[in-house]
Design an enzyme around this catalytic site. Structure first.
Site, PDB file in Angstrom:
ATOM      1  N   GLY A  20      -3.872   3.481  37.673  1.00 57.66           N
ATOM      2  CA  GLY A  20      -2.748   3.566  36.751  1.00 57.66           C
ATOM      3  C   GLY A  20      -3.204   3.182  35.368  1.00 57.66           C
ATOM      4  CG  ASP A 132       6.323  -4.380  37.124  1.00 57.82           C
ATOM      5  OD1 ASP A 132       5.186  -3.913  37.246  1.00 57.82           O
ATOM      6  OD2 ASP A 132       7.301  -3.688  36.763  1.00 57.82           O
TER       7      ASP A 132
END
Length: 748
Positions: A20, A132
């Site tokens: 990512g 998160d």
């Protein structure tokens, strides 16, 4: 990208697992043990920033302490070839982000959320936020021998690194994360466990409906959805769900954290009740201390429409929150600002915590300094020692707001400390006339030592308590006994300046560090005590700091100064008046003996019509004065020092005390600290309990680092610079805190 067969930090790479914007993840073989691990390599640009490297190490050490069956374990971390890396438990399976809501039964979605809620509630009890929570961070393990299908939460701490670096600049990646962000993350407000709960609710919404509550093609529109738009109906997006589940989301997705559930498991339990086929209730917003689904349920027809009013994040003019820069940011036009920042080349990621450089939060500004120790604890929600007061802000000696620490040094460290058995002593008035204050100290010391001993079996620390019985004479008699006990490595105490003066020479001559949680007499640091370290600022800063706050942040032009005739009251009034300068109104400033008639002072003040009235002295005179002022029609803000910071002020003055501002060198406890303190001490924390805990934690981290000799501990403390729950800690060569700090409290 690494190729299969390559070796990285002695780990043999087997295959890539994913990548990512922040990291690459590989399946790797442990260099010494017969097991596979998930090896996460952060992007190389992180290595170039020394602050991010330090943050990475602190976060990795913090997360490594988590031990829960629903949390992916962190095994190790390090730096290799200019890359930050972390090895973690390998989960053979997939993540919740790959699930299709069209084939996912609601009860399976609930199971995933409930298991994740267990992980979050556990982390919250030890002071750690995830920041998160989203489907991609919820791992679904395939069944294996001895294990069924498991649900594990991963990537604790990565969200904080993203906040620190403002790393998400690709619109798609940013939208994917913002879709689960809480309103307080987006507005820059302080975070607590209810922020993770909001993200967990967004995750449940996604698992049930295939979409997040607020979906948009632009960043600005998405943020506005979280901050201002009422939660949509999940039942409209997935027909067939019981209408009662909408009420669960109305509460869990409340804009104001106080209106959400009391825990993540309370949210999961409420959802389980609402999703039963026979559910005939909806869940309506209630207080944040709701603990179970049963208490959240109201017997209301299931087809009842959405509540007519949904709270939004506070904006300008909404009381104390109007000082929040985020509120003014919204008023200026959130959409335009976000677009401008995006075009400029990087999104301003406003979820940066209060400790991050340039971060903003209500009644705070930037603070400097970072912990020298690697492991930290999230500070949590700040409370007050007394329910009659609320923490207002932390100020420096110029009266300017500064940011309270978001993280404090963790006494336990990494749990790998090795040392010979050693002892920390605490001394103070644990009985006698001053015991109400003295008894606030041992609980903080015990809590820090207990946390350390539980995590560090190879380095056990014991506690010895020495009771001065509120007599300075006894303190002087105990000093040689403490100094001659070679097992004692350091002393936490005393809380009173007189006792510190009585034994300072004896302890200093023995190279024994003594850290006082509350001794504030300004002359102590001039006595030449080698081992003296003050846990609070001296009295000399209190008057000037209050004065500069009144004429600066508060904007007052005329202040009446009234004092009693005690050395404390008259001294405080004198330093405050000098710092006020022309703002000190001589026509109404006066001195009144303790217990004397205050009518003359009140008459002068009523005639002068000042902006504020400062009282230097103690209760009950402070309570009597504010009550008489309000009865005379004086509406000026009432301000006083720590001598009046006591429930007696509110109990004596009643409603007249509303709006009063009090200062205290003492810091407020936080939610988890108050609970843990009471468990250990059998009583709530009191004045200077937080400082006692902070100072003990600092000494323990020194012992863990090998500073066990008395002289070594003194040298370690001289060089120390780190955060505590109350404030930052760094000392000059006299043992004075630098920079000085003062807490302000307000009567609601």
């Amino acid at each position: 990208m690494l190729r299969p067969g390559e070796v990285f930090a002695d780990y043999l790479i087997e295959r890539p697992l994913g990548s990512g914007g922040m990291a690459e993840v590989y399946l790797a073989r442990h260099p010494r043990l017969p097991r596979q691990v998930a090896l996460k390599l952060l992007s190389s640009e992180f290595y170039a920033d020394p602050d991010i490297r330090a943050r990475f190490e602190r976060e990795a050490n913090l997360v490594a302490r988590l031990d829960h069956p629903n949390i992916v374990a962190v095994y190790d971390r390090g730096i290799w070839n200019d890359r930050l890396w972390m090895s973690m438990q390998f989960i053979d399976g997939t993540d919740a982000g790959t699930l299709d809501h069209r084939t996912l039964p609601p009860d399976r979605a609930l199971h995933i959320i409930a298991e994740t809620a267990k992980a979050l509630d556990y982390a919250h009890t030890v002071g750690i936020l995830h920041r998160d929570v989203k489907p991609a961070n919820i791992m679904l393990a395939r069944p294996s021998p001895g294990h069924g299908a498991r649900v594990l939460l991963t990537d604790f701490g990565i969200g904080r690194l993203r906040e620190e670096t403002q790393h998400l600049t690709r619109t798609g990646a940013l939208l994917a994360t913002l879709a689960y962000a809480s309103p307080e993350q987006l507005s820059g407000a302080p975070l607590d466990p209810r922020s993770d709960q909001y993200s967990l609710a967004c995750t449940l919404f996604r698992l049930l409906s295939g979409s997040t509550p607020f979906e948009a093609d632009s960043i600005g529109t998405l943020i506005i959805g979280h901050l201002q738009t009422p939660p949509p109906s999940v039942c409209d997006r997935r027909p067939g769900l019981p209408r009662a589940v909408d009420g669960v989301f109305w509460q869990a997705l409340a804009k104001n954290p106080a209106d959400r559930f009391g825990s993540c498991m309370a949210l999961a339990s409420a959802a389980a009740v609402a999703l039963t086929p026979t559910a005939t209730t909806v869940f309506v917003p209630g207080p944040a201390n709701i603990g179970t689904a049963a208490t959240a349920a109201q017997s209301i027809p299931a087809n009842l429409g959405r509540p007519p009013a949904v709270r939004t994040m506070p904006g300008p003019g909404s009381g104390p929150s109007s000082a929040n820069p985020a509120g003014r940011w919204l008023a200026a036009g959130i959409l335009g600002l976000v677009v401008v920042l995006a075009v400029a080349g990087g999104i301003y990621w406003s979820t940066r915590d209060r400790g991050a450089p340039g971060a903003t939060a209500p009644n705070t500004s930037t603070t400097t300094g970072s912990p020298t120790a690697a492991a930290t604890l999230a500070a949590g929600t700040r409370l007050s020692m007394f329910p009659q007061f609320q923490p207002l802000m932390l100020v420096d000696e110029q009266g300017k707001q500064v940011t309270p620490p978001a993280f404090a040094v963790d006494p336990a460290g990494d749990g790998k400390a090795v040392c010979a058995p050693t002892t920390i002593a605490t001394i103070g008035p644990f009985s006698g006339q001053n015991q109400s204050l003295g008894q606030s100290i041992p609980g903080g010391v015990k809590l820090a030592i207990d946390q350390f001993n539980r995590k560090n079996p190879g380095c056990q620390v014991s506690l010895k308590e020495f009771d001065t019985t509120s007599e300075v004479r006894v303190a002087a008699e105990l000093a040689p006994q403490i100094a001659s006990d070679s097992a004692i490595a350091a002393v936490i105490g005393p809380v009173f300046s007189g006792e510190a003066l009585a034994f300072g020479n004896a302890l200093g001559d023995a190279d024994l560090a003594f850290l006082s949680p509350g001794a504030s007499n300004a002359t102590l640091s001039d006595r030449g005590f080698r081992g003296f370290f003050r846990g609070v600022s001296s009295d000399d800063i209190q008057g000037p700091a209050i004065a500069r706050y009144l004429t600066g942040a508060a904007g007052f032009d005329r202040v009446c100064v009234v004092t009693d005739t005690s050395p404390y009251g008259s001294g405080l009034g004198r330093t405050l008046s000098a710092a006020l300068g022309a703002a000190a109104d001589g026509t109404c400033s006066t001195s009144v003996a303790e217990g004397a008639d205050l009518a003359g002072a009140v008459s002068k003040i009523a005639t002068a019509r000042p902006d504020a009235v400062f009282y230097g002295g103690y209760n009950p005179d402070a309570a009597n004065l504010v009550e008489l002022l309000r009865a005379a029609g004086v509406t000026a803000t009432f301000v006083s020092g720590d001598g009046a910071y006591d429930p007696v002020l509110v109990e004596g003055a009643g409603a007249a005390a509303a709006g009063a501002i009090l200062s205290c060198l003492c810091g407020p406890p936080t939610d988890w600290f108050a609970e843990a303190f009471e468990t250990v001490a059998g009583r709530p924390p009191g004045t200077f309990s937080v400082e006692a805990y902070d100072l003990t934690a600092i000494v323990l981290r020194g012992i863990a680092a090998g500073h066990v000799a008395r002289a070594d501990i003194v040298s370690y403390l001289r060089a120390y610079n780190g955060e505590g729950l109350a404030h930052g800690y760094q000392w000059n060569d006299k043992g004075e805190l630098t920079p000085a700090r003062l807490w302000l409290y307000k009567v609601p």
